[in-house]
Design an enzyme around this catalytic site. Structure first.
Site, PDB file in Angstrom:
ATOM      1  N   SER A  21     -61.047 -27.991   1.530  1.00 40.02           N
ATOM      2  CA  SER A  21     -62.260 -28.074   1.739  1.00 40.02           C
ATOM      3  C   SER A  21     -63.056 -29.193   1.271  1.00 40.02           C
ATOM      4  O   SER A  21     -62.665 -30.080   0.297  1.00 40.02           O
ATOM      5  CB  SER A  21     -62.690 -26.935   0.819  1.00 40.02           C
ATOM      6  OG  SER A  21     -62.262 -25.595   1.292  1.00 40.02           O
ATOM      7  N   GLU A  49     -70.443 -32.645   6.290  1.00 38.82           N
ATOM      8  CA  GLU A  49     -71.520 -33.399   6.522  1.00 38.82           C
ATOM      9  C   GLU A  49     -72.579 -32.713   7.347  1.00 38.82           C
ATOM     10  O   GLU A  49     -73.716 -32.780   7.446  1.00 38.82           O
ATOM     11  CB  GLU A  49     -71.269 -34.913   7.054  1.00 38.82           C
ATOM     12  CG  GLU A  49     -70.377 -35.589   6.011  1.00 38.82           C
ATOM     13  CD  GLU A  49     -68.914 -35.299   6.162  1.00 38.82           C
ATOM     14  OE1 GLU A  49     -68.237 -36.609   5.764  1.00 38.82           O
ATOM     15  OE2 GLU A  49     -68.412 -34.467   6.669  1.00 38.82           O
ATOM     16  N   ARG A  75     -60.304 -34.406  -5.309  1.00 38.31           N
ATOM     17  CA  ARG A  75     -60.085 -35.758  -4.186  1.00 38.31           C
ATOM     18  C   ARG A  75     -61.190 -36.588  -4.352  1.00 38.31           C
ATOM     19  O   ARG A  75     -60.975 -37.928  -3.700  1.00 38.31           O
ATOM     20  CB  ARG A  75     -59.927 -35.262  -2.829  1.00 38.31           C
ATOM     21  CG  ARG A  75     -58.325 -34.631  -2.704  1.00 38.31           C
ATOM     22  CD  ARG A  75     -58.063 -34.125  -1.277  1.00 38.31           C
ATOM     23  NE  ARG A  75     -59.234 -33.134  -0.846  1.00 38.31           N
ATOM     24  CZ  ARG A  75     -59.579 -32.825   0.367  1.00 38.31           C
ATOM     25  NH1 ARG A  75     -59.285 -33.662   1.345  1.00 38.31           N
ATOM     26  NH2 ARG A  75     -60.454 -31.889   0.488  1.00 38.31           N
ATOM     27  N   CYS A  84     -68.717 -37.309  12.690  1.00 40.09           N
ATOM     28  CA  CYS A  84     -69.869 -37.380  11.668  1.00 40.09           C
ATOM     29  C   CYS A  84     -70.297 -38.696  11.658  1.00 40.09           C
ATOM     30  O   CYS A  84     -71.590 -38.918  11.711  1.00 40.09           O
ATOM     31  CB  CYS A  84     -69.036 -36.943  10.400  1.00 40.09           C
ATOM     32  SG  CYS A  84     -68.742 -35.221  10.242  1.00 40.09           S
ATOM     33  N   TRP A 120     -77.068 -42.490  20.809  1.00 39.42           N
ATOM     34  CA  TRP A 120     -77.562 -41.533  21.805  1.00 39.42           C
ATOM     35  C   TRP A 120     -78.545 -40.927  21.341  1.00 39.42           C
ATOM     36  O   TRP A 120     -78.971 -41.060  19.950  1.00 39.42           O
ATOM     37  CB  TRP A 120     -76.519 -40.207  21.550  1.00 39.42           C
ATOM     38  CG  TRP A 120     -76.816 -39.243  22.455  1.00 39.42           C
ATOM     39  CD1 TRP A 120     -76.907 -38.977  23.817  1.00 39.42           C
ATOM     40  CD2 TRP A 120     -77.666 -38.246  21.948  1.00 39.42           C
ATOM     41  NE1 TRP A 120     -77.339 -37.665  24.316  1.00 39.42           N
ATOM     42  CE2 TRP A 120     -78.042 -37.388  23.087  1.00 39.42           C
ATOM     43  CE3 TRP A 120     -77.911 -37.769  20.470  1.00 39.42           C
ATOM     44  CZ2 TRP A 120     -78.712 -36.083  22.823  1.00 39.42           C
ATOM     45  CZ3 TRP A 120     -78.788 -36.276  20.700  1.00 39.42           C
ATOM     46  CH2 TRP A 120     -78.891 -35.773  21.650  1.00 39.42           C
TER      47      TRP A 120
END
Length: 135
Positions: A21, A49, A75, A84, A120
């Site tokens: 996760s 995110e 982590r 992302c 974009w």
């Protein structure tokens, strides 16, 4: 460090345990912190995110200054995936990303993680990016 701790609390409190996760936290221009967690799914699911960006927007944050994602099981900060990075770049070209590097945690501009990228825009479509306009 406040963003990292916020994301760490989210992932430690609400992570799945059986799958990796990620928790994320973002700071808006008013200094408010918004958080989120990924929703693991075999099709990919939304990254932490992206959930965090949606949460921030739902609370009225339009301009964001910094973001971090933190992995469960100690982590620590993990850099954003390619999707992302592109979304952060498109919606928040001035945002800084907190990353773990060989020399410790660094704050990096999203534009530095997107060399030669096109940006974009919902109205204009994909446009060449002018880094000088963001500096």
């Amino acid at each position: 460090m406040e963003l990292i701790e916020h994301a760490r609390r989210i992932v430690n409190s609400h992570g799945e345990g059986l799958v990796h996760s990620m928790g994320a936290a973002v700071r808006d221009q008013e200094g408010r912190i918004h958080g989120g967690i990924n929703l693991f799914h075999f099709t990919g699911g939304p990254c932490a995110e992206l959930v965090t960006l949606g949460n921030a927007r739902a609370h009225g944050a339009r301009e964001l200054s910094a973001i971090v994602a933190v992995g469960d099981e100690g982590r620590g900060p993990v850099g954003p995936c390619g999707r992302c990075r592109q979304i952060l770049f498109d919606y928040h070209p001035r945002i800084r990303v907190l990353l773990l590097t060989e020399s410790g945690i660094k704050s990096v501009r999203i534009i530095d993680l997107m060399p030669l990228a096109g940006r974009w825009d919902a109205v204009e479509g994909t446009q060449p990016f002018n880094a000088d306009a963001v500096e």
